[in-house]
Design a protein around this motif. Structure first.
Motif, PDB file in Angstrom:
ATOM      1  N   LEU A  75     -69.336 -15.632  78.238  1.00  0.00           N
ATOM      2  CA  LEU A  75     -69.996 -16.445  79.251  1.00  0.00           C
ATOM      3  C   LEU A  75     -69.102 -17.639  79.587  1.00  0.00           C
ATOM      4  N   LEU A  76     -69.127 -18.096  80.830  1.00  0.00           N
ATOM      5  CA  LEU A  76     -68.326 -19.243  81.221  1.00  0.00           C
ATOM      6  C   LEU A  76     -68.727 -20.454  80.388  1.00  0.00           C
ATOM      7  N   GLN A  77     -70.025 -20.551  80.133  1.00  0.00           N
ATOM      8  CA  GLN A  77     -70.551 -21.656  79.345  1.00  0.00           C
ATOM      9  C   GLN A  77     -71.535 -21.105  78.338  1.00  0.00           C
ATOM     10  N   PRO A  78     -71.401 -21.470  77.058  1.00  0.00           N
ATOM     11  CA  PRO A  78     -72.392 -20.978  76.099  1.00  0.00           C
ATOM     12  C   PRO A  78     -73.784 -21.427  76.529  1.00  0.00           C
ATOM     13  N   GLU A  79     -74.747 -20.594  76.207  1.00  0.00           N
ATOM     14  CA  GLU A  79     -76.100 -20.935  76.626  1.00  0.00           C
ATOM     15  C   GLU A  79     -76.996 -21.095  75.404  1.00  0.00           C
ATOM     16  N   ALA A  80     -77.780 -22.147  75.376  1.00  0.00           N
ATOM     17  CA  ALA A  80     -78.673 -22.384  74.235  1.00  0.00           C
ATOM     18  C   ALA A  80     -80.010 -21.696  74.483  1.00  0.00           C
ATOM     19  N   VAL A  81     -80.485 -20.982  73.473  1.00  0.00           N
ATOM     20  CA  VAL A  81     -81.758 -20.283  73.601  1.00  0.00           C
ATOM     21  C   VAL A  81     -82.659 -20.729  72.453  1.00  0.00           C
ATOM     22  N   GLU A  82     -83.839 -21.160  72.792  1.00  0.00           N
ATOM     23  CA  GLU A  82     -84.763 -21.587  71.740  1.00  0.00           C
ATOM     24  C   GLU A  82     -85.774 -20.488  71.456  1.00  0.00           C
ATOM     25  N   LEU A  83     -85.959 -20.214  70.182  1.00  0.00           N
ATOM     26  CA  LEU A  83     -86.884 -19.150  69.783  1.00  0.00           C
ATOM     27  C   LEU A  83     -87.961 -19.716  68.867  1.00  0.00           C
TER      28      LEU A  83
ATOM     29  N   ALA B  47     -90.359 -17.552  63.725  1.00  0.00           N
ATOM     30  CA  ALA B  47     -90.399 -16.157  63.272  1.00  0.00           C
ATOM     31  C   ALA B  47     -89.291 -15.361  63.949  1.00  0.00           C
ATOM     32  N   GLN B  48     -89.117 -15.596  65.242  1.00  0.00           N
ATOM     33  CA  GLN B  48     -88.060 -14.892  65.972  1.00  0.00           C
ATOM     34  C   GLN B  48     -86.700 -15.294  65.439  1.00  0.00           C
ATOM     35  N   ALA B  49     -86.539 -16.591  65.168  1.00  0.00           N
ATOM     36  CA  ALA B  49     -85.259 -17.070  64.656  1.00  0.00           C
ATOM     37  C   ALA B  49     -84.913 -16.359  63.356  1.00  0.00           C
ATOM     38  N   ALA B  50     -85.913 -16.202  62.502  1.00  0.00           N
ATOM     39  CA  ALA B  50     -85.664 -15.532  61.229  1.00  0.00           C
ATOM     40  C   ALA B  50     -85.216 -14.091  61.462  1.00  0.00           C
ATOM     41  N   LEU B  51     -85.849 -13.457  62.438  1.00  0.00           N
ATOM     42  CA  LEU B  51     -85.493 -12.073  62.756  1.00  0.00           C
ATOM     43  C   LEU B  51     -84.042 -11.973  63.217  1.00  0.00           C
ATOM     44  N   ILE B  52     -83.686 -12.836  64.166  1.00  0.00           N
ATOM     45  CA  ILE B  52     -82.331 -12.820  64.723  1.00  0.00           C
ATOM     46  C   ILE B  52     -81.306 -13.120  63.642  1.00  0.00           C
TER      47      ILE B  52
ATOM     48  N   PHE C  43     -77.609 -22.834  66.153  1.00  0.00           N
ATOM     49  CA  PHE C  43     -77.205 -24.062  66.831  1.00  0.00           C
ATOM     50  C   PHE C  43     -78.096 -25.210  66.408  1.00  0.00           C
ATOM     51  N   GLY C  44     -79.195 -24.903  65.864  1.00  0.00           N
ATOM     52  CA  GLY C  44     -80.153 -25.913  65.396  1.00  0.00           C
ATOM     53  C   GLY C  44     -81.326 -25.139  64.865  1.00  0.00           C
TER      54      GLY C  44
ATOM     55  N   PHE D 234     -80.331 -21.003  69.215  1.00  0.00           N
ATOM     56  CA  PHE D 234     -79.105 -20.220  69.099  1.00  0.00           C
ATOM     57  C   PHE D 234     -78.255 -20.429  70.340  1.00  0.00           C
ATOM     58  N   SER D 235     -76.949 -20.397  70.115  1.00  0.00           N
ATOM     59  CA  SER D 235     -76.070 -20.510  71.264  1.00  0.00           C
ATOM     60  C   SER D 235     -75.449 -19.139  71.521  1.00  0.00           C
ATOM     61  N   VAL D 236     -75.606 -18.664  72.750  1.00  0.00           N
ATOM     62  CA  VAL D 236     -75.067 -17.357  73.125  1.00  0.00           C
ATOM     63  C   VAL D 236     -73.732 -17.576  73.821  1.00  0.00           C
ATOM     64  N   ARG D 237     -72.658 -16.969  73.276  1.00  0.00           N
ATOM     65  CA  ARG D 237     -71.336 -17.154  73.870  1.00  0.00           C
ATOM     66  C   ARG D 237     -70.864 -15.915  74.620  1.00  0.00           C
ATOM     67  N   ALA D 238     -71.320 -14.779  74.187  1.00  0.00           N
ATOM     68  CA  ALA D 238     -70.913 -13.549  74.870  1.00  0.00           C
ATOM     69  C   ALA D 238     -72.026 -12.524  74.760  1.00  0.00           C
ATOM     70  N   VAL D 239     -72.102 -11.618  75.722  1.00  0.00           N
ATOM     71  CA  VAL D 239     -73.114 -10.554  75.708  1.00  0.00           C
ATOM     72  C   VAL D 239     -72.424  -9.220  75.936  1.00  0.00           C
ATOM     73  N   PRO D 240     -73.070  -8.111  75.557  1.00  0.00           N
ATOM     74  CA  PRO D 240     -72.455  -6.807  75.836  1.00  0.00           C
ATOM     75  C   PRO D 240     -72.266  -6.634  77.341  1.00  0.00           C
ATOM     76  N   GLU D 241     -71.174  -6.015  77.706  1.00  0.00           N
ATOM     77  CA  GLU D 241     -70.856  -5.857  79.117  1.00  0.00           C
ATOM     78  C   GLU D 241     -72.013  -5.221  79.875  1.00  0.00           C
TER      79      GLU D 241
END
Ligand code: ADP
Ligand code: MG
Length: 578
Positions: A441-449, A452-457, A474-475, A479-486
């Motif tokens: 990704l051009l810019q990492p993206e922060a995702v808040e979960l 329970a979801q955080a534990a799963l991930i 990330f906290g 979570f910070s997402v830097r890349a995803v499957p094409e």
């Protein structure tokens, strides 16, 4: 405090605690009553995961108007008359307390018309008090409505789990009983949506498909053995189909679902050294024996039993299962095109074709194992046949959801979403050997979960990395997402991750195989073309070509069918030309 006799109401609630633990226990008791009444067809309607409503309607023999009040009274049963009867119980119920218990912790309505009666009647009980009883018009059979479960016992409400979990428990009960009673038509609705159904035509393999999906059902092995006076029937998974827990191990004793750690242990012994530690098989085993050999009056929930000849039962289970494993003869499910797949499967979006239940035919299949000779069969060298499809010509699209294609042997209706899922899945599985291409990704993206979801991930981070996700904590719960499957590049990355987590949570359908394949299947589900999208002729052709090239083109990675084949034969039959 002086000793005092408890008021009736309190005593009832205490007793209810043992029978009615959660909505699924209500479903179980009502289902058992319907089966005891000889129902051929049972409809279960659930609202709000069973907290709002559980309603079970059957077409069984019914309750006569003058017995309705008795039916909802404690220790009133038509199934047992004397203490000796306890040792020859042929029915699922016998304690005469389910309806009374349920009525003491909910609002209950029973409406029924007995088979020998012209008119029906209805009774209402609210937290144990009868509030109304009157004649009403009713079809033959019984409808029991249970509303606002535990509304008068708030402490109980607090012990219920999430809606998802309560719903799963209900589904479990219904699916298990459907497997044990394939001759009874069972329909389950959640919040007005049909989520599971069986045809009641007696073919247990059809129910297996409805419960586990074609891919798994096809792999299950048949268990059948007679060791007078015991008989054992059912299905077990081969060693390559496993679960991480014992949830899919089910035993029925004389038609009753039982919980027996020792039976499970016998099953596990049969798999000894064949499974990795921490892995468990999937099994549905029906054990039958004369009622005198088993005591079912162990616990009010009737889920525990005591065997008179314990060792004998266990060794029979262990031996029969072991033999089936060694013989390794999968359940012949037959050609998908011949199989009626009930509609309204869980988590399926979009319209579905209802396939007429007519042309189901399994004649000619050898279904049983060879008669028990007390020795191991040699393992069969054959792999299950690869279900390729012939070359197809795309003809057009229907309802922006299905492709119509012509093959040398008739017509194919293809579910564009399921087909695309399959295509993507096989491509991704093949590509993963070299590592899947990911897009930064051009810019990492922060995702808040949620926590329970955080534990799963957190648990699945390595798998996600292998698949092309670059995700870092990330906290707390961020979570910070830097890349995803094409493959997912054109989906909003935050959404891609969130959707994936939600899928993890929803892990309701049993899927076979390792985690990676599972995650890939989930990604493909998200990436595949939805129904409702119009495809150009070019796109239709490309999809059909890609599907032809698949190893298992006939099912999506979740085991649902990608296509319905109407053979020239079936067409001729349907049009009355044959
Ligand atoms: P049990 O099943 O142990 O007898 P229940 O409280 O579940 O006790 O049911 C009480 C009685 O009500 C049953 O014995 C049966 O006569 C009648 N009954 C309950 N449900 C049904 C039904 N669906 N169809 C016909 N009769 C029923
Ligand atoms: Mg009962």
């Amino acid at each position: 405090m002086p000793i005092q006799v408890l008021p009736d109401e309190v005593a009832s609630q205490i007793a209810a605690g043992e029978v009615v633990e959660r909505p699924a226990s209500v479903v179980k008791e009502l289902l058992e009553n319907a089966l005891d009444a000889g129902a051929r067809s049972i409809l279960i309607r659930v609202e709000g995961a069973g907290r709002g409503l559980v309603e079970v309607s059957d077409d069984g023999m019914g309750i006569s108007a003058d017995e309705l009040e008795l039916a909802v009274s404690r220790h009133a049963t038509s199934k047992l008359a004397s203490a000796e009867d306890l040792f020859r119980i042929g029915s699922l119920g016998f304690r005469g307390e389910a309806l009374a218990s349920i009525a003491s912790v909910a609002r209950l309505t029973v409406r029924s018309r007995a088979s020998n009666s012209q008119s029906g009647a209805q009774i209402k009980v609210d937290a144990g008090r009868i509030t109304a009883a009157a004649p009403v018009g009713a079809p033959q059979g019984t409808t029991v409505r249970v509303m606002d479960l535990f509304y008068n016992v708030p402490a109980r409400l607090k012990f219920l789990k999430s809606d998802r979990t309560e719903r799963r428990r209900i589904n479990e009960i219904v699916m298990r009983y459907s497997l044990a009673y394939p001759q009874v038509r069972v329909q389950l609705e959640h919040d007005g949506r049909s989520t599971f159904s069986t045809s009641g035509n007696g073919d247990r393999r059809e129910v297996l498909v409805a419960v586990y999906g074609v891919e798994i059902a096809r792999k299950l092995l048949v268990v059948e053995s007679r060791e007078d006076p015991l008989s054992l029937d059912g299905f077990i998974s081969p060693t390559e189909v496993t679960r991480s827990n014992r949830n899919e191990i089910t035993f029925f004793v004389n038609g009753r679902w039982v919980h027996d750690p020792a039976l499970t242990a016998a099953l596990m012994q049969a798999y000894h050294t064949m499974l990795m530690t921490g892995r468990f098989p999937l099994a549905v085993l029906m054990l039958d024996m004369p009622p005198g050999l088993v005591d079912v009056n162990v616990h009010p929930a009737k889920a525990e039993v005591r065997f008179r000849q314990k060792d004998r039962v266990f060794s029979a289970v262990q031996r029969s299962v072991r033999r089936a494993l060694l013989a390794h003869s999968p359940v012949p499910i037959g050609d998908l095109s011949e199989l009626w797949i009930p509609d309204g499967r869980p988590d399926e979006a979009g319209p579905r074709l209802a396939v007429p239940p007519e042309p189901v035919s399994f004649e000619g299949w050898s279904y049983r194992l060879p008669p028990d000779q007390g020795q191991a069969q040699p393992p069969s060298p054959e792999e299950p046949p690869v279900q390729r499809v012939p070359l197809l010509r795309a003809v057009g699209q229907v309802g922006a959801a299905y492709l119509v294609a012509e093959g040398p042997d008739g017509l194919y209706l293809i579910d564009q979403h399921a087909a695309h899922e399959r295509v993507l899945f096989e491509k991704m599985m093949a590509a993963r050997q070299h590592g899947l291409v990911s897009q930064r990704l051009l810019q990492p993206e922060a995702v808040e979960l949620t926590p329970a979801q955080a534990a799963l991930i957190e648990e699945e981070l390595p798998v996600l990395a292998q698949l092309g996700f670059e995700v870092e904590p990330f906290g707390p719960a961020i979570f910070s997402v830097r890349a995803v499957p094409e493959l997912l590049a054109d989906i909003d990355p935050a959404r891609a991750l969130r959707v994936l987590v939600e899928d993890f949570e929803e892990d309701e359908r049993p899927l076979q195989g390792e985690l990676e394949a599972r995650v890939i299947a989930r990604i493909c589900k998200r990436a595949a073309v939805r129904s409702g999208i119009t495809l150009s002729m070019e796109e239709q052709r490309a999809l059909v070509r890609d599907l032809e090239a698949c190893q298992a083109p006939r099912t999506c990675p979740h085991g649902r069918p990608t296509m319905i084949h109407l053979s020239v034969d079936v067409l001729a039959r349907q049009f009355g030309r044959k």
